[in-house]
Design an enzyme around this catalytic site. Structure first.
Site, PDB file in Angstrom:
ATOM      1  N   LYS A   1     -15.833  54.547  58.309  1.00  0.00           N
ATOM      2  CA  LYS A   1     -14.750  55.213  58.221  1.00  0.00           C
ATOM      3  C   LYS A   1     -13.571  54.856  58.853  1.00  0.00           C
ATOM      4  CE  LYS A   1     -13.604  60.353  57.010  1.00  0.00           C
ATOM      5  NZ  LYS A   1     -13.817  61.206  57.279  1.00  0.00           N
TER       6      LYS A   1
ATOM      7  N   THR B   1     -11.203  64.176  60.251  1.00  0.00           N
ATOM      8  CA  THR B   1     -10.952  62.812  60.383  1.00  0.00           C
ATOM      9  C   THR B   1     -10.037  62.144  58.977  1.00  0.00           C
ATOM     10  OG1 THR B   1     -11.598  62.534  61.863  1.00  0.00           O
ATOM     11  CG2 THR B   1     -11.334  60.565  60.913  1.00  0.00           C
TER      12      THR B   1
ATOM     13  N   LYS C   1      -5.907  59.559  66.069  1.00  0.00           N
ATOM     14  CA  LYS C   1      -7.237  59.522  65.888  1.00  0.00           C
ATOM     15  C   LYS C   1      -7.877  58.021  65.587  1.00  0.00           C
ATOM     16  CE  LYS C   1     -11.412  60.304  65.119  1.00  0.00           C
ATOM     17  NZ  LYS C   1     -12.424  60.602  65.846  1.00  0.00           N
TER      18      LYS C   1
END
Ligand code: NAD
Length: 291
Positions: free
Chosen positions: A237, A87, A162
């Site tokens: 994050k 990611t 995402k």
């Protein structure tokens, strides 16, 4: 297939092991020296990728991905495919894909959803960005490591999907937790609150499938002392990545911005690091309107 797997951490190691168990020849590399079942480690990252048809990376962040890409892209054989499952920020994903394409390689950004359990069980969801040709090369491998792969569009589209998904997740978890804490203060039984909301218009994945209240609703990290699961710092994050993307795309995301600030406060000054992201409920429980 000859596969190189770079980054054998909590996610990468079980993903690489699943590819090896399916009969592929997997060569691994991790700077920490970690390995995975059925995987042969190489001494250098260049040696790991030299004869690979597909190179998969599963790394902590965009800066590390860019550094690894600088090493592996010149060492890969022409026509091979680079699949990044980390990611990372959309800009890094696009930059690495452009660099790979320029070097005569195919590239896919394919971050995952499903966590460590999904990686071990081969039930991840992949959201992929890249050309149809690159996706076609990677898809059979996604089928081994996961249960679903969606081709979202061109390079960067996987990372975009995402972070949009996880921005919804972070915002919704906070809303669910603050509603439980309000219900407590109003004298409403948590089970009754769950029974109503989980079958009414306030229902959500966080309420129905990952209920943040211990002993109520779905079995979740709340029933295990709020051990992750999905750690609060990983949620932070992803929320930061969503806000970085929102800034570069000039998108107005006030709820995402507030969720990012709340998780930042929780992780950095309130002891939330290492706790599941649903620990927002005990956090709100302790607070009044002043603090
Ligand atoms: P991790 O820290 O356990 O694994 C990362 C690995 O990369 C480590 O083993 C590290 O030694 C290795 N590494 C770092 N620099 C390297 C380099 N230059 N060359 C080779 N290896 C290097 O992290 P993780 O939990 O496996 O997560 C990996 C990625 O997946 C992250 O981008 C994370 O955001 C994403 N992700 C994690 C989860 C989760 O639940 N853990 C869920 C979805 C997505």
């Amino acid at each position: 297939m000859q596969i190189a797997f770079i980054g054998l951490g909590n996610m990468g190691a079980p993903m690489a092991a699943n590819l090896a168990a399916a009969g592929h020849t997997v060569t691994g590399f991790d700077t920490a020296g970690t390995t995975a079942q059925g995987v042969t480690n190489a001494d250098t990252v260049e040696a790991a990728v030299a004869s690979a048809e597909v190179v998969i990376t599963m790394l902590p962040n965009g800066a590390i991905l860019r550094a690894v890409a600088d090493q592996v892209i010149p060492a890969m054989q022409a026509g091979a495919t680079l699949v990044d499952c980390s990611t990372v920020d959309v800009d890094s994903a696009c930059a690495v894909a452009a660099q790979a394409t320029e070097a005569g390689l195919l590239a896919v950004d394919a971050p995952v959803s499903g966590g460590v359990g999904g990686a071990a069980g081969g039930t991840l969801t992949f959201m992929a960005g890249g050309s149809a040709q690159a996706f076609a090369v990677a898809e059979p491998l996604f089928d081994i490591m996961g249960q679903k792969a969606v081709h979202c569009g061109e390079s960067g589209a996987g990372q975009a999907a995402k972070i949009c998904n996880n921005m919804i997740l972070g915002v919704t978890m906070i809303a669910t937790c603050e509603a439980f804490a309000l219900a407590d203060k109003l004298g409403l039984d948590r089970q009754k609150m769950f029974d109503v909301v989980s079958t009414s218009s306030g229902y959500s994945w966080t309420m129905n499938a990952y209920t943040p209240a211990p002993g109520v609703g779905a079995t979740s990290p709340a029933d295990n002392g709020y051990q992750p699961g999905f750690a609060a710092e990983l949620m932070l994050k992803d929320l930061r990545l969503s806000q970085q993307a929102a800034e570069s795309a000039d998108a107005d995301t006030p709820m995402g911005q507030l969720a990012s600030a709340l998780y930042e406060q929780f992780v950095e000054t309130e002891g939330g690091k290492g706790m599941d992201f649903s620990t927002m409920l005990p956090r709100f429980e302790k607070r009044g309107r002043g603090a």
